[in-house]
Design a protein around this motif. Structure first.
Motif, PDB file in Angstrom:
ATOM      1  N   GLY A 164      61.098 -31.082  11.939  1.00 39.67           N
ATOM      2  CA  GLY A 164      62.012 -30.937  13.073  1.00 39.67           C
ATOM      3  C   GLY A 164      61.271 -31.147  14.377  1.00 39.67           C
ATOM      4  N   GLU A 165      61.989 -31.091  15.455  1.00 40.85           N
ATOM      5  CA  GLU A 165      61.410 -31.367  16.762  1.00 40.85           C
ATOM      6  C   GLU A 165      60.299 -30.376  17.107  1.00 40.85           C
ATOM      7  OE1 GLU A 165      62.838 -31.897  21.417  1.00 40.85           O
ATOM      8  OE2 GLU A 165      64.309 -31.574  19.823  1.00 40.85           O
ATOM      9  N   GLY A 166      59.112 -30.917  17.393  1.00 39.52           N
ATOM     10  CA  GLY A 166      57.984 -30.094  17.811  1.00 39.52           C
ATOM     11  C   GLY A 166      57.304 -29.330  16.700  1.00 39.52           C
ATOM     12  N   SER A 167      57.654 -29.607  15.455  1.00 36.94           N
ATOM     13  CA  SER A 167      57.046 -28.877  14.347  1.00 36.94           C
ATOM     14  C   SER A 167      56.639 -29.850  13.243  1.00 36.94           C
ATOM     15  CB  SER A 167      58.031 -27.842  13.787  1.00 36.94           C
ATOM     16  OG  SER A 167      57.467 -27.154  12.684  1.00 36.94           O
ATOM     17  N   SER A 168      55.395 -29.797  12.861  1.00 38.29           N
ATOM     18  CA  SER A 168      54.889 -30.664  11.797  1.00 38.29           C
ATOM     19  C   SER A 168      53.591 -30.082  11.262  1.00 38.29           C
ATOM     20  CB  SER A 168      54.668 -32.090  12.306  1.00 38.29           C
ATOM     21  OG  SER A 168      53.655 -32.110  13.302  1.00 38.29           O
ATOM     22  N   PHE A 169      53.145 -30.588  10.118  1.00 39.18           N
ATOM     23  CA  PHE A 169      51.837 -30.204   9.588  1.00 39.18           C
ATOM     24  C   PHE A 169      51.274 -31.389   8.804  1.00 39.18           C
ATOM     25  CE2 PHE A 169      55.034 -28.561   6.577  1.00 39.18           C
ATOM     26  CZ  PHE A 169      54.628 -29.150   5.388  1.00 39.18           C
ATOM     27  N   VAL A 170      49.947 -31.349   8.600  1.00 40.65           N
ATOM     28  CA  VAL A 170      49.256 -32.435   7.921  1.00 40.65           C
ATOM     29  C   VAL A 170      49.005 -32.045   6.464  1.00 40.65           C
ATOM     30  CG1 VAL A 170      47.183 -33.893   7.855  1.00 40.65           C
ATOM     31  CG2 VAL A 170      48.150 -33.190  10.050  1.00 40.65           C
ATOM     32  N   MET A 171      49.409 -32.925   5.555  1.00 42.00           N
ATOM     33  CA  MET A 171      49.227 -32.686   4.125  1.00 42.00           C
ATOM     34  C   MET A 171      48.212 -33.696   3.586  1.00 42.00           C
ATOM     35  SD  MET A 171      52.173 -32.747   1.134  1.00 42.00           S
ATOM     36  CE  MET A 171      52.905 -31.182   1.637  1.00 42.00           C
ATOM     37  N   ALA A 172      47.283 -33.218   2.757  1.00 40.49           N
ATOM     38  CA  ALA A 172      46.243 -34.077   2.192  1.00 40.49           C
ATOM     39  C   ALA A 172      46.410 -34.180   0.687  1.00 40.49           C
ATOM     40  CB  ALA A 172      44.851 -33.536   2.533  1.00 40.49           C
ATOM     41  N   ASP A 173      46.483 -35.420   0.200  1.00 41.71           N
ATOM     42  CA  ASP A 173      46.515 -35.683  -1.238  1.00 41.71           C
ATOM     43  C   ASP A 173      45.079 -35.853  -1.713  1.00 41.71           C
ATOM     44  OD1 ASP A 173      46.804 -36.634  -3.803  1.00 41.71           O
ATOM     45  OD2 ASP A 173      47.622 -38.583  -3.213  1.00 41.71           O
ATOM     46  N   ILE A 174      44.556 -34.850  -2.407  1.00 42.41           N
ATOM     47  CA  ILE A 174      43.175 -34.881  -2.891  1.00 42.41           C
ATOM     48  C   ILE A 174      43.153 -35.544  -4.269  1.00 42.41           C
ATOM     49  CG2 ILE A 174      41.118 -33.501  -3.372  1.00 42.41           C
ATOM     50  CD1 ILE A 174      42.098 -33.342  -0.476  1.00 42.41           C
ATOM     51  N   PRO A 175      42.266 -36.529  -4.498  1.00 40.64           N
ATOM     52  CA  PRO A 175      42.190 -37.173  -5.818  1.00 40.64           C
ATOM     53  C   PRO A 175      42.095 -36.154  -6.947  1.00 40.64           C
ATOM     54  CG  PRO A 175      40.834 -38.369  -4.272  1.00 40.64           C
ATOM     55  CD  PRO A 175      41.317 -37.138  -3.547  1.00 40.64           C
ATOM     56  N   GLY A 176      42.698 -36.498  -8.087  1.00 38.31           N
ATOM     57  CA  GLY A 176      42.840 -35.565  -9.205  1.00 38.31           C
ATOM     58  C   GLY A 176      41.539 -34.965  -9.697  1.00 38.31           C
ATOM     59  N   LEU A 177      41.627 -33.686 -10.044  1.00 41.01           N
ATOM     60  CA  LEU A 177      40.476 -32.961 -10.569  1.00 41.01           C
ATOM     61  C   LEU A 177      40.614 -32.824 -12.086  1.00 41.01           C
ATOM     62  CD1 LEU A 177      40.414 -30.029  -7.973  1.00 41.01           C
ATOM     63  CD2 LEU A 177      39.227 -32.214  -7.828  1.00 41.01           C
ATOM     64  N   ILE A 178      39.479 -32.702 -12.753  1.00 37.33           N
ATOM     65  CA  ILE A 178      39.483 -32.411 -14.186  1.00 37.33           C
ATOM     66  C   ILE A 178      38.457 -31.327 -14.454  1.00 37.33           C
ATOM     67  CG2 ILE A 178      40.216 -34.741 -14.835  1.00 37.33           C
ATOM     68  CD1 ILE A 178      37.334 -35.337 -15.634  1.00 37.33           C
ATOM     69  N   GLU A 179      38.424 -30.827 -15.662  1.00 38.44           N
ATOM     70  CA  GLU A 179      37.472 -29.780 -16.010  1.00 38.44           C
ATOM     71  C   GLU A 179      36.039 -30.285 -15.827  1.00 38.44           C
ATOM     72  OE1 GLU A 179      36.688 -26.504 -19.574  1.00 38.44           O
ATOM     73  OE2 GLU A 179      38.075 -28.178 -19.871  1.00 38.44           O
ATOM     74  N   GLY A 180      35.214 -29.489 -15.148  1.00 41.08           N
ATOM     75  CA  GLY A 180      33.834 -29.872 -14.881  1.00 41.08           C
ATOM     76  C   GLY A 180      33.672 -30.636 -13.580  1.00 41.08           C
ATOM     77  N   ALA A 181      34.743 -30.739 -12.786  1.00 45.33           N
ATOM     78  CA  ALA A 181      34.682 -31.508 -11.543  1.00 45.33           C
ATOM     79  C   ALA A 181      33.617 -30.968 -10.590  1.00 45.33           C
ATOM     80  CB  ALA A 181      36.047 -31.508 -10.861  1.00 45.33           C
ATOM     81  N   TRP A 182      33.469 -29.649 -10.535  1.00 46.95           N
ATOM     82  CA  TRP A 182      32.497 -29.062  -9.598  1.00 46.95           C
ATOM     83  C   TRP A 182      31.069 -29.446  -9.952  1.00 46.95           C
ATOM     84  CZ3 TRP A 182      28.752 -25.157 -10.563  1.00 46.95           C
ATOM     85  CH2 TRP A 182      28.705 -24.706 -11.890  1.00 46.95           C
ATOM     86  N   LYS A 237      34.481 -22.339  -8.658  1.00 51.66           N
ATOM     87  CA  LYS A 237      33.081 -22.669  -8.938  1.00 51.66           C
ATOM     88  C   LYS A 237      32.479 -23.514  -7.820  1.00 51.66           C
ATOM     89  CE  LYS A 237      33.626 -22.455 -13.976  1.00 51.66           C
ATOM     90  NZ  LYS A 237      33.770 -23.258 -15.217  1.00 51.66           N
ATOM     91  N   PHE A 238      33.288 -24.391  -7.251  1.00 54.62           N
ATOM     92  CA  PHE A 238      32.789 -25.228  -6.160  1.00 54.62           C
ATOM     93  C   PHE A 238      32.550 -24.402  -4.908  1.00 54.62           C
ATOM     94  CE2 PHE A 238      33.654 -27.903  -2.417  1.00 54.62           C
ATOM     95  CZ  PHE A 238      32.637 -28.838  -2.571  1.00 54.62           C
ATOM     96  N   ASN A 239      33.488 -23.531  -4.577  1.00 55.10           N
ATOM     97  CA  ASN A 239      33.372 -22.672  -3.401  1.00 55.10           C
ATOM     98  C   ASN A 239      34.219 -21.427  -3.643  1.00 55.10           C
ATOM     99  OD1 ASN A 239      33.462 -21.374  -0.930  1.00 55.10           O
ATOM    100  ND2 ASN A 239      33.732 -23.233   0.266  1.00 55.10           N
ATOM    101  N   PRO A 240      33.588 -20.268  -3.855  1.00 47.70           N
ATOM    102  CA  PRO A 240      34.339 -19.047  -4.166  1.00 47.70           C
ATOM    103  C   PRO A 240      35.426 -18.712  -3.144  1.00 47.70           C
ATOM    104  CG  PRO A 240      31.994 -18.700  -4.530  1.00 47.70           C
ATOM    105  CD  PRO A 240      32.128 -20.040  -3.876  1.00 47.70           C
ATOM    106  N   GLU A 241      35.251 -19.156  -1.887  1.00 45.99           N
ATOM    107  CA  GLU A 241      36.266 -18.868  -0.874  1.00 45.99           C
ATOM    108  C   GLU A 241      37.587 -19.565  -1.182  1.00 45.99           C
ATOM    109  OE1 GLU A 241      34.874 -19.747   3.008  1.00 45.99           O
ATOM    110  OE2 GLU A 241      33.195 -18.333   2.926  1.00 45.99           O
ATOM    111  N   LEU A 242      37.529 -20.694  -1.906  1.00 46.54           N
ATOM    112  CA  LEU A 242      38.759 -21.410  -2.229  1.00 46.54           C
ATOM    113  C   LEU A 242      39.655 -20.604  -3.162  1.00 46.54           C
ATOM    114  CD1 LEU A 242      37.478 -25.081  -2.698  1.00 46.54           C
ATOM    115  CD2 LEU A 242      38.703 -24.107  -0.754  1.00 46.54           C
ATOM    116  N   ALA A 243      39.040 -19.738  -3.968  1.00 50.43           N
ATOM    117  CA  ALA A 243      39.828 -18.904  -4.877  1.00 50.43           C
ATOM    118  C   ALA A 243      40.681 -17.899  -4.099  1.00 50.43           C
ATOM    119  CB  ALA A 243      38.913 -18.175  -5.857  1.00 50.43           C
ATOM    120  N   GLU A 244      40.296 -17.608  -2.849  1.00 44.58           N
ATOM    121  CA  GLU A 244      41.031 -16.650  -2.025  1.00 44.58           C
ATOM    122  C   GLU A 244      41.991 -17.339  -1.060  1.00 44.58           C
ATOM    123  OE1 GLU A 244      40.593 -13.509  -2.762  1.00 44.58           O
ATOM    124  OE2 GLU A 244      39.007 -14.032  -4.196  1.00 44.58           O
ATOM    125  N   ARG A 245      42.003 -18.673  -1.051  1.00 44.54           N
ATOM    126  CA  ARG A 245      42.849 -19.414  -0.115  1.00 44.54           C
ATOM    127  C   ARG A 245      44.326 -19.238  -0.468  1.00 44.54           C
ATOM    128  NH1 ARG A 245      40.376 -23.476   2.646  1.00 44.54           N
ATOM    129  NH2 ARG A 245      38.654 -22.028   2.374  1.00 44.54           N
TER     130      ARG A 245
END
Length: 423
Positions: A202-220, A266-274
């Motif tokens: 809507g007018e004056g309201s927006s946000f940026v969305m990021a499409d992160i390439p797919g992850l698989i087990e062991g990605a970190w 595993k990559f960044n413990p802070e992400l688990a709290e996001r």
């Protein structure tokens, strides 16, 4: 080609040398010293450029040097300060010292960041004139500029990061809610670079969305493709975890959900709290029982769940409104603070050699290790000054001065610091 990491060498300009000169004028028998000071060397300055999207240019040029300051001249003419070297990088680039990993700058706004400072110009010979020494035939050379091997890391600035296994519909979702047009196909790792899209609410309201390439087990640990781009999730204010709730590729949605969460932690413990919400995609291919089972599991974990069909934008708007509501309560996109240089100690150096020259009664001290220590000394602070005095004693500088014949009241010059020697 999308390049989000590069290594380069930066070298700020050395300061110009001070001049040795004497005033010459008809009918003036002893004009006295009039050598000018040297100019400051150029700084290395990083500036964000919104027209850049990758660090690809740094694959071809890896050494950047700022110019040296101009030498001083006669007639008390100060050398000209050198121009700064401007290095333009994409918005969101983090500059780190390679050896220590210390963050030097986070180039995430329009502010210029001085990462390597140019050396100070040397003093001309008028600085060394005294009632006793009226004809100083020496001057100081300029100090060297700072030099670093640095790592550039691009960490995208996005409000929302989409995470999940390959081929679950992340790119499809970005394409239907924004003007971004990522490549979409029915095979794994179609998306090989992060894609940003602006979602208008809507007018004056927006946000940026990021499409992160797919992850698989062991990605970190480096498995698959997505590990290269996990760093781009770190700045996101919140995450949307997209799961193929139908299990169309023979995987269990619950196992997929837990696997990706584990990789992020595993990559960044802070992400688990996001903050995170969960989108169950491909509901048209799932049974009501599959959707209900996954919904119950996710909500028991404390997450909001939204069943969607991204390809036809079915029930996507309620999820977008929830994202907007959550973002309104979250802090802005995180920014990394520059870390101060560590205090360098005498014992950190194997070579404690000191060079002392007696030039017209002034004892000039030079030592590479001492110059590094002095960068962390605040000479206006009493405790810091006391520490420096201990460094001179423990590093053998005072003993070396005595052996060179330095006595009480003699002038000692250590780079740009000058003081009277006291036993």
């Amino acid at each position: 080609m999308f390049v989000d990491k590069a290594k380069i060498k930066i070298k700020a300009g050395d300061g110009g040398d001070g001049a040795v000169s004497f005033h010459r004028e008809k009918y003036v028998a002893a004009g006295g010293p009039d050598g000018g000071d040297g100019g400051r060397g150029g700084n290395i300055v990083f500036v964000a450029d919104s027209n850049l999207s990758t660090l690809a240019d740094f694959r071809y040029k890896r050494k950047y040097s700022a110019p040296k300051g101009e030498n001083g001249r006669g007639g008390r003419c100060k050398g000209r300060n050198a121009e700064d070297l401007i290095i333009r990088v994409p918005v969101g680039t983090v500059v780190k010292e390679e050896q220590s990993g210390r963050i030097l700058a986070d180039v995430s706004d329009d502010k210029p960041y001085v990462v390597a400072k140019g050396g100070k110009g040397g003093w001309g010979n008028p600085h060394f004139a005294t009632p006793v020494r009226q004809v100083p035939r020496f001057a100081k050379p300029g100090l060297p500029g700072e030099e670093f091997d640095v790592v550039l890391e691009l960490k995208l600035l996005a409000d929302v990061g989409l995470v999940g296994f390959p081929n679950v519909g992340k790119s499809t979702l970005v394409s239907v809610v924004s003007q971004a047009k990522p490549e979409i196909a029915n095979y794994h790792f179609t998306t090989i670079t992060p894609v940003l899209g602006v979602v208008s609410m809507g007018e004056g309201s927006s946000f940026v969305m990021a499409d992160i390439p797919g992850l698989i087990e062991g990605a970190w640990q480096g498995t698959g493709l997505g590990h290269q781009f996990l760093r781009h999730v770190e700045r996101c204010r919140m995450l949307v975890h997209i799961v193929d709730v139908s299990g169309s590729e023979g995987r269990n949605p619950i196992e997929d959900f837990e696997t990706i969460n584990a990789e992020l932690a595993k990559f960044n413990p802070e992400l688990a709290e996001r903050p995170m919400i969960v989108a169950g995609n491909k509901c048209d291919m799932a049974t009501d029982e599959q959707i209900a089972e996954f919904k119950e599991y996710v909500e028991n974990k404390g997450y909001d769940f939204f069943p969607i069909m991204a390809a036809i934008r079915y029930d996507v708007d309620p999820m977008l409104k929830k994202i907007q509501e959550m973002l309104s309560k979250l802090p802005p996109i995180s920014k990394y603070e520059a870390e101060p240089a560590p205090i360098v100690k005498v014992e950190d150096f194997d070579d404690h050699s000191v060079t002392i020259k007696n030039i017209n009664g002034i004892y000039m001290v030079e030592a590479d290790w001492l110059l590094q220590v002095m960068k962390g000394i605040n000479f206006d602070d009493y405790e810091s000054l006391n520490y420096f005095q201990k460094v001179l004693v423990n590093g053998g500088v005072i003993e070396a001065l005595r052996k060179k014949g330095c006595n009480d009241g003699d002038t000692v010059s250590i780079y740009d610091i000058e003081f009277d020697f006291m036993e």
